[in-house]
Design a protein around this motif. Structure first.
Motif, PDB file in Angstrom:
ATOM      1  N   GLN A 350      37.778  40.451  37.605  1.00 20.68           N
ATOM      2  CA  GLN A 350      38.428  38.645  37.708  1.00 20.68           C
ATOM      3  C   GLN A 350      37.475  38.907  39.153  1.00 20.68           C
ATOM      4  OE1 GLN A 350      39.706  36.170  36.308  1.00 20.68           O
ATOM      5  NE2 GLN A 350      39.806  35.040  37.941  1.00 20.68           N
ATOM      6  N   THR A 351      38.029  39.133  39.951  1.00 24.64           N
ATOM      7  CA  THR A 351      37.405  39.011  41.773  1.00 24.64           C
ATOM      8  C   THR A 351      35.862  39.296  41.464  1.00 24.64           C
ATOM      9  OG1 THR A 351      39.512  40.636  42.335  1.00 24.64           O
ATOM     10  CG2 THR A 351      37.593  39.827  43.599  1.00 24.64           C
ATOM     11  N   LEU A 352      35.267  39.544  40.751  1.00 26.09           N
ATOM     12  CA  LEU A 352      33.729  39.580  40.361  1.00 26.09           C
ATOM     13  C   LEU A 352      33.120  38.347  40.103  1.00 26.09           C
ATOM     14  CD1 LEU A 352      30.864  41.422  40.558  1.00 26.09           C
ATOM     15  CD2 LEU A 352      30.742  42.414  38.632  1.00 26.09           C
ATOM     16  N   ARG A 353      33.752  37.766  38.538  1.00 23.23           N
ATOM     17  CA  ARG A 353      33.546  36.218  38.795  1.00 23.23           C
ATOM     18  C   ARG A 353      33.985  35.851  39.074  1.00 23.23           C
ATOM     19  NH1 ARG A 353      36.221  38.036  32.972  1.00 23.23           N
ATOM     20  NH2 ARG A 353      38.381  37.775  33.872  1.00 23.23           N
ATOM     21  N   GLU A 354      34.950  35.296  40.340  1.00 21.23           N
ATOM     22  CA  GLU A 354      34.751  35.106  41.900  1.00 21.23           C
ATOM     23  C   GLU A 354      33.511  34.728  42.594  1.00 21.23           C
ATOM     24  OE1 GLU A 354      38.904  35.121  43.571  1.00 21.23           O
ATOM     25  OE2 GLU A 354      39.191  35.152  41.699  1.00 21.23           O
ATOM     26  N   VAL A 355      33.095  36.308  42.774  1.00 21.67           N
ATOM     27  CA  VAL A 355      32.465  36.409  43.685  1.00 21.67           C
ATOM     28  C   VAL A 355      31.155  36.015  42.872  1.00 21.67           C
ATOM     29  CG1 VAL A 355      31.223  38.712  44.771  1.00 21.67           C
ATOM     30  CG2 VAL A 355      33.147  38.660  44.956  1.00 21.67           C
ATOM     31  N   LYS A 356      30.563  36.264  42.559  1.00 21.38           N
ATOM     32  CA  LYS A 356      29.268  35.786  41.280  1.00 21.38           C
ATOM     33  C   LYS A 356      29.777  33.709  41.510  1.00 21.38           C
ATOM     34  CE  LYS A 356      27.411  38.468  38.573  1.00 21.38           C
ATOM     35  NZ  LYS A 356      27.260  38.737  36.920  1.00 21.38           N
ATOM     36  N   GLN A 357      30.733  33.379  41.232  1.00 24.39           N
ATOM     37  CA  GLN A 357      30.461  31.675  41.275  1.00 24.39           C
ATOM     38  C   GLN A 357      29.895  31.466  43.129  1.00 24.39           C
ATOM     39  OE1 GLN A 357      34.249  30.730  39.904  1.00 24.39           O
ATOM     40  NE2 GLN A 357      33.751  29.576  38.769  1.00 24.39           N
ATOM     41  N   ALA A 358      30.426  32.675  43.819  1.00 25.08           N
ATOM     42  CA  ALA A 358      30.561  31.905  45.215  1.00 25.08           C
ATOM     43  C   ALA A 358      29.461  32.223  46.132  1.00 25.08           C
ATOM     44  CB  ALA A 358      32.075  32.943  45.511  1.00 25.08           C
ATOM     45  N   MET A 359      28.655  33.242  45.102  1.00 26.93           N
ATOM     46  CA  MET A 359      27.473  33.334  45.474  1.00 26.93           C
ATOM     47  C   MET A 359      25.846  32.543  44.524  1.00 26.93           C
ATOM     48  SD  MET A 359      27.647  37.323  45.306  1.00 26.93           S
ATOM     49  CE  MET A 359      25.539  38.021  46.550  1.00 26.93           C
ATOM     50  N   ARG A 360      26.584  32.046  43.446  1.00 26.66           N
ATOM     51  CA  ARG A 360      25.763  30.764  42.413  1.00 26.66           C
ATOM     52  C   ARG A 360      25.510  31.753  41.970  1.00 26.66           C
ATOM     53  NH1 ARG A 360      25.388  24.679  43.385  1.00 26.66           N
ATOM     54  NH2 ARG A 360      25.814  24.950  41.623  1.00 26.66           N
ATOM     55  N   ILE A 361      25.418  32.936  41.129  1.00 19.57           N
ATOM     56  CA  ILE A 361      24.667  33.678  40.694  1.00 19.57           C
ATOM     57  C   ILE A 361      25.059  33.975  39.570  1.00 19.57           C
ATOM     58  CG2 ILE A 361      23.297  35.152  41.900  1.00 19.57           C
ATOM     59  CD1 ILE A 361      24.859  37.610  41.954  1.00 19.57           C
ATOM     60  N   ASP A 362      25.755  32.996  38.913  1.00 21.29           N
ATOM     61  CA  ASP A 362      26.372  33.633  37.552  1.00 21.29           C
ATOM     62  C   ASP A 362      25.803  32.410  36.252  1.00 21.29           C
ATOM     63  OD1 ASP A 362      28.242  31.594  38.877  1.00 21.29           O
ATOM     64  OD2 ASP A 362      29.740  30.961  37.580  1.00 21.29           O
ATOM     65  N   TYR A 363      24.638  32.597  36.202  1.00 18.66           N
ATOM     66  CA  TYR A 363      23.949  31.806  35.795  1.00 18.66           C
ATOM     67  C   TYR A 363      24.503  30.603  34.488  1.00 18.66           C
ATOM     68  CZ  TYR A 363      21.322  34.277  39.289  1.00 18.66           C
ATOM     69  OH  TYR A 363      20.777  34.494  40.725  1.00 18.66           O
ATOM     70  N   PHE A 364      24.751  32.136  33.874  1.00 18.30           N
ATOM     71  CA  PHE A 364      24.357  31.616  32.090  1.00 18.30           C
ATOM     72  C   PHE A 364      26.206  30.288  32.021  1.00 18.30           C
ATOM     73  CE2 PHE A 364      22.240  35.812  30.970  1.00 18.30           C
ATOM     74  CZ  PHE A 364      21.514  34.843  30.235  1.00 18.30           C
ATOM     75  N   ASN A 365      27.159  30.099  33.231  1.00 19.31           N
ATOM     76  CA  ASN A 365      28.171  29.603  33.249  1.00 19.31           C
ATOM     77  C   ASN A 365      27.821  28.696  34.239  1.00 19.31           C
ATOM     78  OD1 ASN A 365      29.701  31.684  31.624  1.00 19.31           O
ATOM     79  ND2 ASN A 365      29.933  33.095  33.395  1.00 19.31           N
ATOM     80  N   ASP A 366      26.305  28.235  34.674  1.00 20.70           N
ATOM     81  CA  ASP A 366      25.946  26.987  35.431  1.00 20.70           C
ATOM     82  C   ASP A 366      25.792  25.956  35.018  1.00 20.70           C
ATOM     83  OD1 ASP A 366      24.824  25.724  37.618  1.00 20.70           O
ATOM     84  OD2 ASP A 366      24.375  28.090  38.657  1.00 20.70           O
ATOM     85  N   ALA A 367      26.373  24.942  34.127  1.00 20.50           N
ATOM     86  CA  ALA A 367      26.049  23.905  33.824  1.00 20.50           C
ATOM     87  C   ALA A 367      24.926  23.164  34.217  1.00 20.50           C
ATOM     88  CB  ALA A 367      27.394  22.933  33.083  1.00 20.50           C
ATOM     89  N   ASP A 368      24.688  22.724  35.609  1.00 21.17           N
ATOM     90  CA  ASP A 368      23.746  21.856  35.905  1.00 21.17           C
ATOM     91  C   ASP A 368      22.383  23.130  35.585  1.00 21.17           C
ATOM     92  OD1 ASP A 368      25.681  20.435  36.684  1.00 21.17           O
ATOM     93  OD2 ASP A 368      25.891  21.109  39.014  1.00 21.17           O
ATOM     94  N   LEU A 369      22.512  23.711  36.792  1.00 24.60           N
ATOM     95  CA  LEU A 369      21.415  24.904  36.196  1.00 24.60           C
ATOM     96  C   LEU A 369      21.074  24.651  34.494  1.00 24.60           C
ATOM     97  CD1 LEU A 369      19.628  27.009  38.036  1.00 24.60           C
ATOM     98  CD2 LEU A 369      20.832  28.806  36.991  1.00 24.60           C
TER      99      LEU A 369
END
Ligand code: TRP
Length: 373
Positions: A350-369
């Motif tokens: 759970q924390t890792l998901r938040e960390v990757k979101q904060a770094m904006r490296i959760d690419y496959f969940n990144d609708a804009d990207l």
């Protein structure tokens, strides 16, 4: 904010009295205080491998031993998650990202790292000198991995010995760097130190600075009563205290350091009977009285060692009894580790998901990207 504890030990050997007074006893108190929302106790096998890469078998075997020590000392799987570090692979991922937030120079200045490199004989000139070995990169990075351990669980409180203070300091810096560089996702932990000097750093039975496996000066939680008495009898006292009538030194006398760490007021009444039949009786009612008599002369080393031995067995007897029960069903111990690890893994993920979101490296969940924006 939730109050969360994370702490742990490297499984490189069975746990000893130094671990007990320095952290284990406190953890059990904290667990039973009901003040914490979550408690994670980690068996740091991956960290143990950073200087035991050639001996994974030692680490492997000691996971069971440390788990047995934890449970027999009173950690309760209904109140805390005991887990295995390497079985939570998210921790390695945190470490890899945090490595970019710390400089080599900063790690080099970490006093615990410096000291441990020296202790282990990792030398700067190992490259030119075939008889010497250098510092494994993984070992060098362990403060960063330790920051991962702490932050993955959003720990607010890290109960450890004072030797770990530079690690918590470095972790706090990483949290600050992460939160200001990306987004305030991570929690800044506080260290919780043992409450007395004697507990801070229990000397070995030889009087050396620290109880340590390699020095062979430990009393283990799993030692039998016979082993404990042999070790207590051999303990370093005051080399100048030759005759019972001689004045003795209390400072630097490790029997007294142990008494400072373990003796409680009720022990005087409780163990008076252990001295029945001796030439002198044990009429003391406080540690100060014992110390005063020792300083003045007339109190023999065997008397204080007998008293200490009674106290240690009083503490160790219930621990031994629980261990004997637990040892009958090792698969049940591993079931506890499996459940604890599952809970820990879910929290870290759970924390890792938040960390990757904060770094904006959760690419496959990144609708804009993904939309090409
Ligand atoms: N370094 C600790 C030890 O030497 C073990 C450890 C690993 C730890 N990760 C941790 C302790 C995180 C507290 C928090 O025993």
């Amino acid at each position: 904010m939730e109050k969360i504890i994370l702490t742990g030990d490297r499984p490189t050997g069975r746990l000893h009295l130094g671990h007990y007074v320095g952290s284990l006893r406190r953890r059990v108190e904290l667990q039973n205080s009901g003040e914490f929302d979550k408690i994670f106790i980690m068996i740091a096998d991956a960290q143990a491998l950073t200087d035991n890469a050639d001996n994974p078998e030692k680490v492997r075997q000691n996971i069971t031993q440390v788990a047995l020590d934890y449970l027999s000392a009173g950690l309760d799987p209904a109140k805390c998650n005991i887990f295995i570090q390497s079985m939570v692979p998210e921790l390695t991922e945190f470490t890899f990202y945090y490595m970019n937030l710390v400089t080599v120079q900063r790690v080099q200045r970490n006093p615990t790292v410096k000291q441990e490199i020296q202790m282990r004989g990792f030398n700067d000139d190992a490259e030119e000198n075939a008889n010497k070995k250098g510092t494994p990169v993984g070992f060098f990075c362990y403060p960063i991995s330790q920051a991962a351990d702490i932050t993955a669980f959003k720990a607010t409180t890290v109960p450890v010995g004072e030797d770990q203070a530079p690690m918590i300091e470095q972790c706090r810096e990483i949290v600050h760097k992460f939160n200001t560089t990306y987004a305030p996702v991570l929690v800044t932990p506080d260290i919780l130190l043992p409450d007395s000097q004697a507990c801070m750093r229990l000397p070995g039975t030889d009087g050396k600075a620290k109880m340590s496996k390699s020095l062979g000066n430990c009393i283990y939680l799993s030692d039998s009563a016979e082993e404990v008495w042999a070790k207590v009898k051999g303990m370093y006292t005051d080399p100048g205290h030759l005759q019972v009538s001689d004045p003795g030194k209390v400072e630097g006398n490790c029997v007294f350091t142990y008494l400072d760490a373990f003796c409680r007021p009720e022990h005087f009444e409780k163990f008076r009977s252990a001295f029945i039949g001796r030439k002198v009786s044990f009429e003391f009612n406080s540690l100060d009285e014992v110390k005063a008599q020792y300083r003045a002369g007339g109190l023999g080393d065997m008397m204080i060692k007998t008293f200490l031995n009674c106290i240690l067995n009083d503490i160790l007897d219930p621990i031994r009894a629980r261990r004997a029960e637990l040892e009958k069903d090792i698969p049940a111990v591993w079931e506890i580790l499996r459940k604890g690890t599952e809970a820990a893994q879910a929290a870290a993920a759970q924390t890792l998901r938040e960390v990757k979101q904060a770094m904006r490296i959760d690419y496959f969940n990144d609708a804009d990207l993904i939309a090409g924006k």
